[in-house]
Design an enzyme around this catalytic site. Structure first.
Site, PDB file in Angstrom:
ATOM      1  N   GLY A  12       0.784  -1.231   0.000  1.00 14.00           N
ATOM      2  CA  GLY A  12       0.000   0.000   0.000  1.00 14.00           C
ATOM      3  C   GLY A  12       0.812   1.275   0.000  1.00 14.00           C
ATOM      4  O   GLY A  12       0.326   2.306   0.474  1.00 14.00           O
ATOM      5  N   ARG A  66     -15.905 -17.800  -8.240  1.00 12.81           N
ATOM      6  CA  ARG A  66     -15.505 -16.569  -8.944  1.00 12.81           C
ATOM      7  C   ARG A  66     -16.690 -15.617  -9.177  1.00 12.81           C
ATOM      8  O   ARG A  66     -16.576 -14.404  -8.985  1.00 12.81           O
ATOM      9  CB  ARG A  66     -14.843 -16.949 -10.276  1.00 12.81           C
ATOM     10  CG  ARG A  66     -14.240 -15.790 -11.033  1.00 12.81           C
ATOM     11  CD  ARG A  66     -12.976 -15.269 -10.381  1.00 12.81           C
ATOM     12  NE  ARG A  66     -12.870 -13.836 -10.527  1.00 12.81           N
ATOM     13  CZ  ARG A  66     -11.756 -13.128 -10.371  1.00 12.81           C
ATOM     14  NH1 ARG A  66     -10.633 -13.715 -10.020  1.00 12.81           N
ATOM     15  NH2 ARG A  66     -11.753 -11.836 -10.517  1.00 12.81           N
ATOM     16  N   ASN A 108      -5.706   2.524 -13.124  1.00 12.23           N
ATOM     17  CA  ASN A 108      -4.721   1.583 -12.592  1.00 12.23           C
ATOM     18  C   ASN A 108      -3.323   2.197 -12.722  1.00 12.23           C
ATOM     19  O   ASN A 108      -3.057   2.915 -13.680  1.00 12.23           O
ATOM     20  CB  ASN A 108      -4.786   0.279 -13.406  1.00 12.23           C
ATOM     21  CG  ASN A 108      -3.767  -0.749 -12.966  1.00 12.23           C
ATOM     22  OD1 ASN A 108      -3.649  -1.047 -11.772  1.00 12.23           O
ATOM     23  ND2 ASN A 108      -3.014  -1.296 -13.904  1.00 12.23           N
ATOM     24  N   HIS A 110       0.522   1.090 -13.306  1.00 19.17           N
ATOM     25  CA  HIS A 110       1.329  -0.060 -13.728  1.00 19.17           C
ATOM     26  C   HIS A 110       2.805   0.362 -13.749  1.00 19.17           C
ATOM     27  O   HIS A 110       3.133   1.433 -14.279  1.00 19.17           O
ATOM     28  CB  HIS A 110       0.896  -0.545 -15.116  1.00 19.17           C
ATOM     29  CG  HIS A 110       1.650  -1.750 -15.546  1.00 19.17           C
ATOM     30  ND1 HIS A 110       1.348  -3.018 -15.063  1.00 19.17           N
ATOM     31  CD2 HIS A 110       2.730  -1.894 -16.347  1.00 19.17           C
ATOM     32  CE1 HIS A 110       2.214  -3.884 -15.571  1.00 19.17           C
ATOM     33  NE2 HIS A 110       3.058  -3.229 -16.356  1.00 19.17           N
ATOM     34  N   ASP A 147      -9.881  -1.031 -19.074  1.00 18.96           N
ATOM     35  CA  ASP A 147     -10.916  -1.554 -19.968  1.00 18.96           C
ATOM     36  C   ASP A 147     -10.906  -3.079 -19.875  1.00 18.96           C
ATOM     37  O   ASP A 147     -10.309  -3.636 -18.960  1.00 18.96           O
ATOM     38  CB  ASP A 147     -10.742  -1.009 -21.397  1.00 18.96           C
ATOM     39  CG  ASP A 147      -9.488  -1.537 -22.080  1.00 18.96           C
ATOM     40  OD1 ASP A 147      -8.794  -2.399 -21.482  1.00 18.96           O
ATOM     41  OD2 ASP A 147      -9.205  -1.100 -23.215  1.00 18.96           O
ATOM     42  N   GLU A 148     -11.525  -3.762 -20.848  1.00 21.90           N
ATOM     43  CA  GLU A 148     -11.683  -5.211 -20.736  1.00 21.90           C
ATOM     44  C   GLU A 148     -10.360  -5.971 -20.886  1.00 21.90           C
ATOM     45  O   GLU A 148     -10.258  -7.125 -20.496  1.00 21.90           O
ATOM     46  CB  GLU A 148     -12.692  -5.718 -21.778  1.00 21.90           C
ATOM     47  CG  GLU A 148     -14.148  -5.475 -21.416  1.00 21.90           C
ATOM     48  CD  GLU A 148     -14.626  -4.047 -21.638  1.00 21.90           C
ATOM     49  OE1 GLU A 148     -13.822  -3.172 -22.031  1.00 21.90           O
ATOM     50  OE2 GLU A 148     -15.824  -3.794 -21.394  1.00 21.90           O
ATOM     51  N   ASP A 151      -4.160  -4.130 -18.978  1.00 23.12           N
ATOM     52  CA  ASP A 151      -3.273  -2.974 -19.187  1.00 23.12           C
ATOM     53  C   ASP A 151      -3.424  -2.362 -20.582  1.00 23.12           C
ATOM     54  O   ASP A 151      -2.457  -1.835 -21.149  1.00 23.12           O
ATOM     55  CB  ASP A 151      -1.794  -3.360 -18.958  1.00 23.12           C
ATOM     56  CG  ASP A 151      -1.548  -3.918 -17.570  1.00 23.12           C
ATOM     57  OD1 ASP A 151      -2.220  -3.483 -16.617  1.00 23.12           O
ATOM     58  OD2 ASP A 151      -0.675  -4.802 -17.438  1.00 23.12           O
TER      59      ASP A 151
HETATM   60  C1  GAR Z   1       3.192  -1.107  -7.456  1.00 21.31           C
HETATM   61  O1  GAR Z   1       4.503  -1.090  -7.964  1.00 21.31           O
HETATM   62  C2  GAR Z   1       2.188  -1.115  -8.591  1.00 21.31           C
HETATM   63  O2  GAR Z   1       2.588  -0.334  -9.677  1.00 21.31           O
HETATM   64  C3  GAR Z   1       2.162  -2.573  -8.942  1.00 21.31           C
HETATM   65  O3  GAR Z   1       2.165  -3.229  -7.688  1.00 21.31           O
HETATM   66  C4  GAR Z   1       2.907  -2.425  -6.750  1.00 21.31           C
HETATM   67  C5  GAR Z   1       2.060  -2.246  -5.508  1.00 21.31           C
HETATM   68  O4  GAR Z   1       2.789  -1.614  -4.486  1.00 21.31           O
HETATM   69  N1  GAR Z   1       1.024  -2.900  -9.725  1.00 21.31           N
HETATM   70  C6  GAR Z   1       1.035  -3.815 -10.697  1.00 21.31           C
HETATM   71  O5  GAR Z   1       2.009  -4.492 -10.960  1.00 21.31           O
HETATM   72  C7  GAR Z   1      -0.280  -3.957 -11.457  1.00 21.31           C
HETATM   73  N2  GAR Z   1      -0.103  -4.740 -12.644  1.00 21.31           N
HETATM   74  P1  GAR Z   1       2.087  -0.909  -3.250  1.00 21.31           P
HETATM   75  O6  GAR Z   1       1.101  -1.923  -2.637  1.00 21.31           O
HETATM   76  O7  GAR Z   1       3.209  -0.592  -2.306  1.00 21.31           O
HETATM   77  O8  GAR Z   1       1.382   0.315  -3.751  1.00 21.31           O
END
Ligand code: GAR
Length: 207
Positions: A12, A66, A108, A110, A147-148, A151
């Site tokens: 987080g 699910r 999101n 990434h 979206d669907e 990424d």
């Molecule tokens: C972050 O680096 C985020 O960009 C990545 O997970 C980490 C979460 O860290 N997300 C992905 O890889 C999504 N495909 P956090 O819990 O410390 O924010």
């Protein structure tokens, strides 16, 4: 007030960056209505509690079916009555019903420059392992609408970060968080809170 839900799975730090940005006025006129985790042990839930934010867990382990899980997730988001859903390290696939209902209202973060090192299988450290194995000299972070696809949604903001020869996946992950993610995600939320982004033919533009 612009109300957001933040969905998390792990440490987080991106959630913390949003909380801090609201406190310091980098993000204005915005409140976190709820933090939703799929994992009851996520440290992100502690961060929410410490900040006095409502935190709920919709656990994959407790709802193995699910379809039932998807309904519970959508219910948790609906109940919060939010303007925006922020995926901040949320590692569960978002149900199609939620994507349709919240079109261009889910974003999101990434940890790469999309379209590199993204899509199925690229999450967390795996993204940085991929970048180092390919030997790219620049990576970074991307904030995009969901979206669907995985990424594939319209890109809102990107920031590049230099890769160094002796980087490990962990070192690179930390640099991308510090130099890109923790700034980019609050900036994107603030833009959306003030209605500064529009999507035209799958591409975002500043209003
Ligand atoms: C972050 O680096 C985020 O960009 C990545 O997970 C980490 C979460 O860290 N997300 C992905 O890889 C999504 N495909 P956090 O819990 O410390 O924010």
């Amino acid at each position: 007030m612009f109300r957001i839900a933040v969905m998390v799975s792990g440490g987080g730090t991106n959630l913390q960056a949003i909380i801090d940005a609201i406190d310091s006025g980098v993000i204005t006129d915005t409140e976190i209505a709820v933090v939703i985790s799929n994992n009851k042990d996520a440290y992100a839930l502690e961060r929410a509690k410490k900040a006095g934010i409502k935190a709920v867990c919709v656990s994959r382990k407790e709802i193995p079916d699910r379809a039932e899980y998807n309904k519970a997730l959508l219910r948790a988001v609906d109940e919060a009555e939010v303007d925006l859903v922020v995926l901040a390290g949320f590692l569960v696939v978002i149900p199609e019903e939620m994507i349709q209902k919240y079109r261009n209202k889910i974003i999101n973060i990434h940890p790469s420059l999309i379209p590199s090192f993204c899509g199925t299988g690229y999450y967390g450290l795996k993204v940085h392992e991929g970048a180092l194995a390919r030997g790219v000299k620049v990576s970074g972070a991307t904030v995009h609408f969901v979206d669907e696809g995985t990424d594939t949604g319209p890109i809102i903001l990107q920031k590049a970060v230099e890769i160094k020869d002796d980087d490990t996946p962990e070192v690179l992950q930390r640099r991308i968080m510090e130099q890109a993610e923790w700034k980019l995600l609050p900036e994107a939320i603030n833009l959306l809170a003030h209605d500064k982004i529009t999507v035209v033919d799958g591409v975002t533009k500043r209003k």
